[in-house]
Design a protein around this motif. Structure first.
Motif, PDB file in Angstrom:
ATOM      1  N   VAL A  77       0.826  -1.213   0.000  1.00  0.00           N
ATOM      2  CA  VAL A  77       0.000   0.000   0.000  1.00  0.00           C
ATOM      3  C   VAL A  77       0.857   1.258   0.000  1.00  0.00           C
ATOM      4  N   ALA A  78       1.995   1.221   0.695  1.00  0.00           N
ATOM      5  CA  ALA A  78       2.875   2.393   0.708  1.00  0.00           C
ATOM      6  C   ALA A  78       3.452   2.652  -0.677  1.00  0.00           C
ATOM      7  N   LEU A  79       3.899   1.587  -1.346  1.00  0.00           N
ATOM      8  CA  LEU A  79       4.455   1.751  -2.695  1.00  0.00           C
ATOM      9  C   LEU A  79       3.387   2.229  -3.686  1.00  0.00           C
ATOM     10  N   MET A  80       2.169   1.704  -3.548  1.00  0.00           N
ATOM     11  CA  MET A  80       1.102   2.140  -4.442  1.00  0.00           C
ATOM     12  C   MET A  80       0.765   3.614  -4.196  1.00  0.00           C
ATOM     13  N   ALA A  81       0.746   4.036  -2.938  1.00  0.00           N
ATOM     14  CA  ALA A  81       0.482   5.438  -2.629  1.00  0.00           C
ATOM     15  C   ALA A  81       1.550   6.331  -3.260  1.00  0.00           C
ATOM     16  N   MET A  82       2.804   5.907  -3.194  1.00  0.00           N
ATOM     17  CA  MET A  82       3.889   6.685  -3.802  1.00  0.00           C
ATOM     18  C   MET A  82       3.725   6.764  -5.317  1.00  0.00           C
ATOM     19  N   CYS A  83       3.309   5.663  -5.917  1.00  0.00           N
ATOM     20  CA  CYS A  83       3.104   5.642  -7.367  1.00  0.00           C
ATOM     21  C   CYS A  83       1.982   6.594  -7.769  1.00  0.00           C
ATOM     22  N   LEU A  84       0.868   6.562  -7.034  1.00  0.00           N
ATOM     23  CA  LEU A  84      -0.253   7.448  -7.338  1.00  0.00           C
ATOM     24  C   LEU A  84       0.119   8.913  -7.111  1.00  0.00           C
ATOM     25  N   GLU A  85       0.913   9.174  -6.067  1.00  0.00           N
ATOM     26  CA  GLU A  85       1.385  10.540  -5.830  1.00  0.00           C
ATOM     27  C   GLU A  85       2.214  11.043  -7.002  1.00  0.00           C
ATOM     28  N   SER A  86       3.008  10.143  -7.601  1.00  0.00           N
ATOM     29  CA  SER A  86       3.836  10.544  -8.751  1.00  0.00           C
ATOM     30  C   SER A  86       2.971  10.895  -9.970  1.00  0.00           C
ATOM     31  N   MET A  87       1.712  10.434  -9.947  1.00  0.00           N
ATOM     32  CA  MET A  87       0.760  10.747 -11.017  1.00  0.00           C
ATOM     33  C   MET A  87      -0.116  11.941 -10.652  1.00  0.00           C
ATOM     34  N   ASP A  88       0.273  12.642  -9.558  1.00  0.00           N
ATOM     35  CA  ASP A  88      -0.460  13.809  -9.059  1.00  0.00           C
ATOM     36  C   ASP A  88      -1.876  13.458  -8.627  1.00  0.00           C
ATOM     37  N   LEU A  89      -2.020  12.266  -8.045  1.00  0.00           N
ATOM     38  CA  LEU A  89      -3.315  11.844  -7.524  1.00  0.00           C
ATOM     39  C   LEU A  89      -3.232  11.747  -6.000  1.00  0.00           C
ATOM     40  N   PRO A  90      -4.259  12.209  -5.285  1.00  0.00           N
ATOM     41  CA  PRO A  90      -4.235  12.170  -3.819  1.00  0.00           C
ATOM     42  C   PRO A  90      -4.470  10.752  -3.313  1.00  0.00           C
ATOM     43  N   ALA A  91      -3.577  10.248  -2.497  1.00  0.00           N
ATOM     44  CA  ALA A  91      -3.710   8.885  -1.989  1.00  0.00           C
ATOM     45  C   ALA A  91      -3.185   8.807  -0.569  1.00  0.00           C
ATOM     46  N   VAL A  92      -3.739   7.874   0.202  1.00  0.00           N
ATOM     47  CA  VAL A  92      -3.271   7.650   1.562  1.00  0.00           C
ATOM     48  C   VAL A  92      -3.302   6.144   1.821  1.00  0.00           C
ATOM     49  N   SER A  93      -2.228   5.623   2.417  1.00  0.00           N
ATOM     50  CA  SER A  93      -2.174   4.194   2.743  1.00  0.00           C
ATOM     51  C   SER A  93      -2.522   3.998   4.218  1.00  0.00           C
ATOM     52  N   LEU A  94      -3.296   2.942   4.493  1.00  0.00           N
ATOM     53  CA  LEU A  94      -3.724   2.646   5.858  1.00  0.00           C
ATOM     54  C   LEU A  94      -3.490   1.173   6.162  1.00  0.00           C
ATOM     55  N   THR A  95      -3.026   0.890   7.365  1.00  0.00           N
ATOM     56  CA  THR A  95      -2.951  -0.501   7.811  1.00  0.00           C
ATOM     57  C   THR A  95      -4.364  -0.954   8.193  1.00  0.00           C
ATOM     58  N   GLY A  96      -4.506  -2.236   8.476  1.00  0.00           N
ATOM     59  CA  GLY A  96      -5.815  -2.749   8.872  1.00  0.00           C
ATOM     60  C   GLY A  96      -6.363  -2.061  10.102  1.00  0.00           C
ATOM     61  N   TRP A  97      -5.496  -1.843  11.100  1.00  0.00           N
ATOM     62  CA  TRP A  97      -6.007  -1.211  12.321  1.00  0.00           C
ATOM     63  C   TRP A  97      -6.358   0.247  12.078  1.00  0.00           C
TER      64      TRP A  97
END
Length: 402
Positions: A77-97
């Motif tokens: 999820v962290a890597l995907m959030a970084m990838c989406l950020e590089s595309m200028d898209l707002p993203a946030v990664s969350l753990t299960g808790w």
């Protein structure tokens, strides 16, 4: 619309695949939808982590093992959030808790008790793409837990139910649900729709597209699922309460399960309660029994055979041996060279001759049937494991290619 999307480990196994999945997520988000994404650990990460644990401790505590395994999905999820950020898209990664997934305390096979959606709602309201770790939650002791095999599917369905999502899309490495595994049966057909009950039977009988716990959850809360490919942009298969009937289809699909073993309790006393005591011992060991057959023996004894998961066979045998005197039997045998082959379909309820056609296909392929189990929408046979692929192909040819 609020859409929950789930991507498995093969879909995010490396940087190129992450970028490809990011484009699917971005396309959905840029159409104006709210998007919550559930990700599995990359590729073989979970197996690699298990191997690392085994190097240091052959029998680690379940708490520490869960703590270790949850790191795989956190990377995704962290890597995907970084990838989406590089595309200028707002993203946030969350753990299960962080996503509010509360589970019971059963390590390694926890069940979701509830989902507290406050944080999720807050992030969605900020028009962020929310990326959630699959396969995990937190128990009442604030310890990480994992949900067992197929846990990311379960996470996605649970979030879709809690958020009242309009759609839950499960992206895999195949284009949908097929009449048989298309990698083994080239003539397999993709289904446009399938019912929860049919999908649940196929999943329980060994089909790898969806895990049965996620289908159970979807049925309970009315979450309509769609199975799609993360590799090929094409319509998938919808899993729902009712599907459009296809008159000529007596069955919907064929599944095989090679993770099976048959245990035989030989010369079991022919007395009231003997079968109960045997199966109760197995149940108390936490082993699920699938098919059961009892044959009359001699000298007031019977032989009882039943099927369990191969991984549970030794545990079941030990539980029976421990209570041998109380149960009353002569000896045990275990056959781990078996497989279950099943045909599933709601059309069986209004069609005659389904069992006959299945048995004819196996006869023509010179495959011996060792055990048979039936329900309203399923027929399962136990056969020799080496013949499983040949059996599926023969049955598929009889029902779909003749």
């Amino acid at each position: 619309m609020l859409i929950v999307q789930k991507f498995g480990g093969s879909s995010v196994k490396d940087a190129d695949r992450i970028r490809s999945v990011a484009r699917i997520i971005a396309e959905t988000f840029l159409l104006g939808h709210d998007v919550v994404v559930v990700l599995s650990a990359q590729g073989d990460t979970t197996d690699d982590l298990l191997a690392k644990a085994a190097e240091l401790n052959r029998n680690p505590s379940m708490r520490e093992l869960d703590m270790l395994l949850t790191t795989g999905e956190q990377q995704s999820v962290a890597l995907m959030a970084m990838c989406l950020e590089s595309m200028d898209l707002p993203a946030v990664s969350l753990t299960g808790w962080q996503a509010g997934i509360r589970t019971d305390a059963a390590g390694g096979a926890a069940r979701i008790r509830r989902v507290d959606t406050e944080r999720l709602r807050r992030e969605i309201d900020k028009r962020r793409i929310v990326l959630v770790t699959g396969f995990q939650g937190v128990n009442k002791y604030d310890d990480y837990t994992t949900l067992g095999r197929g846990g990311s599917d379960t996470t996605a369905v649970a979030l879709a139910a809690a958020l009242h999502a309009d759609r839950c899309q499960i992206y895999t490495d195949v284009e949908g649900v097929y009449t048989a595994d298309p990698r083994k049966v080239p003539a397999a057909r993709k289904l446009e729709e399938i019912t929860y009950d049919e999908m649940l039977e196929l999943a329980s009988m060994g089909a790898q597209v969806l895990m049965n716990r996620s289908v159970e959850l979807a049925k309970r809360y009315g979450v309509e699922l769609e199975v799609l490919s993360s590799y090929v942009r094409a319509p998938g298969t919808k899993v729902k309460e009712d599907s459009k009937p296809v008159e000529e289809m007596k069955i919907t699909g064929i599944a095989k399960d090679e993770n099976a073993a048959r245990i035989t309790v030989a010369r079991l006393q022919d007395k009231p309660g003997a079968a109960f005591r045997a199966l109760n011992a197995v149940a108390r060991a936490g082993v699920n029994v699938d098919m059961i057959i009892q044959a009359s023996g001699r000298d007031d004894t019977n032989d009882m055979s039943f099927v369990v998961a191969e991984a549970d066979a030794d545990r079941a045998m030990a539980a029976l041996e421990e209570r041998k005197a109380a149960i009353g039997f002569d000896h045990l045998t275990a056959d781990k060279n078996i497989a279950k082959v099943s045909v599933v379909g709601a059309g069986m309820m209004s069609s005659v001759g389904v069992a006959s056609l299945m048995f004819e296909a196996l006869t023509d392929a010179h495959i011996n049937i060792q055990m048979i189990s039936t329900s309203e929408i399923k027929i399962s046979c136990v056969i020799e494991r080496s013949a499983a692929d040949r059996a599926v192909a023969a049955i598929h040819g009889k029902f779909f290619e003749s």
